[in-house]
Motif scaffolding. Structure first.
Motif, short mmCIF file in Angstrom:
data_model
loop_
_atom_site.label_atom_id
_atom_site.label_comp_id
_atom_site.label_asym_id
_atom_site.label_seq_id
_atom_site.Cartn_x
_atom_site.Cartn_y
_atom_site.Cartn_z
N GLY A 182 -9.03 -7.86 -8.12
CA GLY A 182 -10.27 -8.46 -8.69
C GLY A 182 -11.41 -7.97 -7.72
N MET A 183 -11.29 -7.18 -6.68
CA MET A 183 -12.43 -7.01 -6.08
C MET A 183 -13.52 -5.93 -6.39
SD MET A 183 -10.17 -5.73 -2.49
CE MET A 183 -9.40 -4.20 -3.33
N GLY A 184 -14.76 -6.20 -5.83
CA GLY A 184 -15.95 -5.31 -6.11
C GLY A 184 -15.57 -4.13 -4.87
N MET A 185 -16.21 -3.04 -5.20
CA MET A 185 -16.02 -1.93 -4.14
C MET A 185 -16.98 -1.02 -4.15
SD MET A 185 -12.61 0.48 -3.41
CE MET A 185 -12.59 1.04 -5.32
N LEU A 224 -5.02 -1.65 -6.60
CA LEU A 224 -5.19 -2.85 -5.84
C LEU A 224 -6.51 -3.47 -6.28
CD1 LEU A 224 -4.20 -1.24 -2.09
CD2 LEU A 224 -3.10 -3.18 -3.49
N GLN A 225 -7.50 -2.61 -6.70
CA GLN A 225 -8.68 -3.33 -7.07
C GLN A 225 -8.31 -4.05 -8.31
OE1 GLN A 225 -11.91 -0.68 -8.57
NE2 GLN A 225 -13.36 -2.20 -7.80
N VAL A 240 0.94 -1.42 0.02
CA VAL A 240 -0.05 -0.04 -0.04
C VAL A 240 0.97 1.23 0.05
CG1 VAL A 240 -1.98 -1.02 1.09
CG2 VAL A 240 -0.12 0.07 2.48
N GLY A 241 2.16 0.97 -0.11
CA GLY A 241 3.13 2.14 -0.28
C GLY A 241 3.41 2.77 0.68
N LEU A 286 -7.45 -5.04 3.76
CA LEU A 286 -6.98 -6.07 2.40
C LEU A 286 -6.40 -7.08 3.26
CD1 LEU A 286 -5.96 -3.60 -0.22
CD2 LEU A 286 -8.33 -4.59 -0.01
N SER A 287 -5.93 -7.25 4.48
CA SER A 287 -5.21 -8.26 4.73
C SER A 287 -5.57 -9.76 4.64
CB SER A 287 -4.81 -7.77 6.32
OG SER A 287 -5.91 -7.78 7.23
N ALA A 288 -7.05 -9.92 5.04
CA ALA A 288 -7.75 -11.02 4.69
C ALA A 288 -8.12 -11.37 3.49
CB ALA A 288 -8.75 -11.13 5.83
N GLY A 289 -7.93 -10.61 2.46
CA GLY A 289 -8.16 -10.78 1.10
C GLY A 289 -9.89 -10.56 0.99
N PRO A 290 -10.37 -9.96 1.17
CA PRO A 290 -11.73 -9.75 0.94
C PRO A 290 -12.07 -9.50 -0.39
CG PRO A 290 -11.00 -7.49 1.52
CD PRO A 290 -9.69 -8.52 1.58
#
Length: 333
Positions: free
Chosen positions: A210-213, A205-206, A144-145, A174-178
């Motif tokens: 491949g996350m929805g947001m 990151l999305q 995350v920079g 994001l640590s649990a990979g949602p």
């Protein structure tokens, strides 16, 4: 991946029952971003907290409320039926849905390092030892920079700048990979340069994960940068929704038009801004008819102040709740 139908939320108070969210319907597709837009008090944050069952005990959901979520393993979960203490809801929070809260300084515990808190989230949802989780947490901070992540992991939240705290908050989420990330005004307290960096980071990151947001904000300028679809909320209801580009280019509802007119731009630096007059009413003093009619310059007397508008479709993929459109979605002359 997420379908919400007729979401209604009520709270029991000393003054009686208030309903800050009424009949809200929206959906989020995998890999796409839904922007929830509106002023403070519109019901944006409380609607998304209902998705993770984070509402206080004084809250209750409407009888017609349905929230379907398709988990990473393909199982369809009915969120509104889950017990607050069930194994399913614990798996949902963090493991399936991550949340970036509005103020990271209030979200981090002041007595634990940020590393302690990231590692706790990792070990709740991933089968890792403390050593493995620490290495994973350092990797997340680096992703995350945050520079020199190996040293930053042992710092407390108050030792970080606002931009770093926000990045650390993203790392926790994001640590649990949602599969679905809820971002509650993640850039509000940041200066313009850091805000742009955080928005770029979230988009990257999305795409990578491949996350929805769901991105909550009051700023349609931010929505133009991050969202695929947008739902505009006012006093607990969605008044307009559709593809973000179409809504911003040609807003249908007077409230959306007002939000866009209030945005400063390079063309209007020498002119006065055009604010929406008045203030958003309190949920326990909800006006009759269209909730926006008390501030609307285009209201139709005898109609907007008496009848709640129905949702119509002015064009494919768009929807608006306003009496300025007939039942077929055509503008009333």
């Amino acid at each position: 991946m997420l379908s919400v139908e007729n979401l209604t939320i009520s709270f029991r108070t000393d003054e009686g029952t208030i309903t800050p969210v009424q009949d809200v319907t929206f959906a989020v597709d995998k890999g796409r971003t839904l922007g929830l837009v509106g002023e403070s008090g519109s019901g944006k944050s409380v609607s998304t907290k209902a998705l993770m069952r984070l509402l206080p005990r004084t809250a209750s959901l409407g009888a017609d409320t349905k929230m379907h979520y398709t988990a990473k393993d393909g199982q369809v979960m009915r969120i509104e039926t889950l017990s607050d203490r069930s194994r399913e809801i614990r798996a949902l929070r963090g493991g399936e849905m991550g949340m970036i809260f509005q103020e990271p300084m209030a979200s981090f515990s002041p007595v634990y390092t940020i590393g302690n808190q990231i590692i706790e989230a990792i070990r709740l949802h991933r089968p890792m030892s403390k050593r493995e989780a620490r290495a994973f947490a350092i990797d997340m901070l680096d992703k995350v920079g945050i520079s020199n992540a190996g040293a930053r992991i042992d710092q407390y939240a108050h030792e970080l700048s606002g931009g770093m705290r926000q990045r650390a908050m993203i790392a926790v989420a994001l640590s649990a990979g949602p599969a679905l990330l809820i971002a509650d005004e993640p850039t509000t307290a940041l200066d313009v340069t850091i805000q742009a960096q955080v928005l770029d980071l979230m988009r990257d990151l999305q795409r990578e994960l491949g996350m929805g947001m769901i991105f909550i904000t009051h700023d349609l300028g931010v929505i133009a940068q991050v969202a695929d679809d947008v739902a505009v909320m006012y006093l607990g209801s969605i008044v307009e929704r559709g593809p973000a580009r179409d809504v911003i280019r040609a807003p249908k509802h007077p409230y959306t038009q007002g939000l866009l007119a209030a945005l400063p731009s390079l063309d209007t630096l020498s002119k006065r801004l055009t604010p929406i007059p008045g203030e958003i009413p309190s949920p326990n003093a909800r006006p009759s008819g269209c909730p926006f009619h008390t501030r609307c310059a285009q209201k139709i007397a005898g109609l907007c102040d008496r009848k709640i508008p129905r949702e119509v479709v002015p064009e494919p993929g768009r929807a608006v709740r306003c009496w300025l459109y007939d039942e077929n979605g055509r503008a009333v002359a």
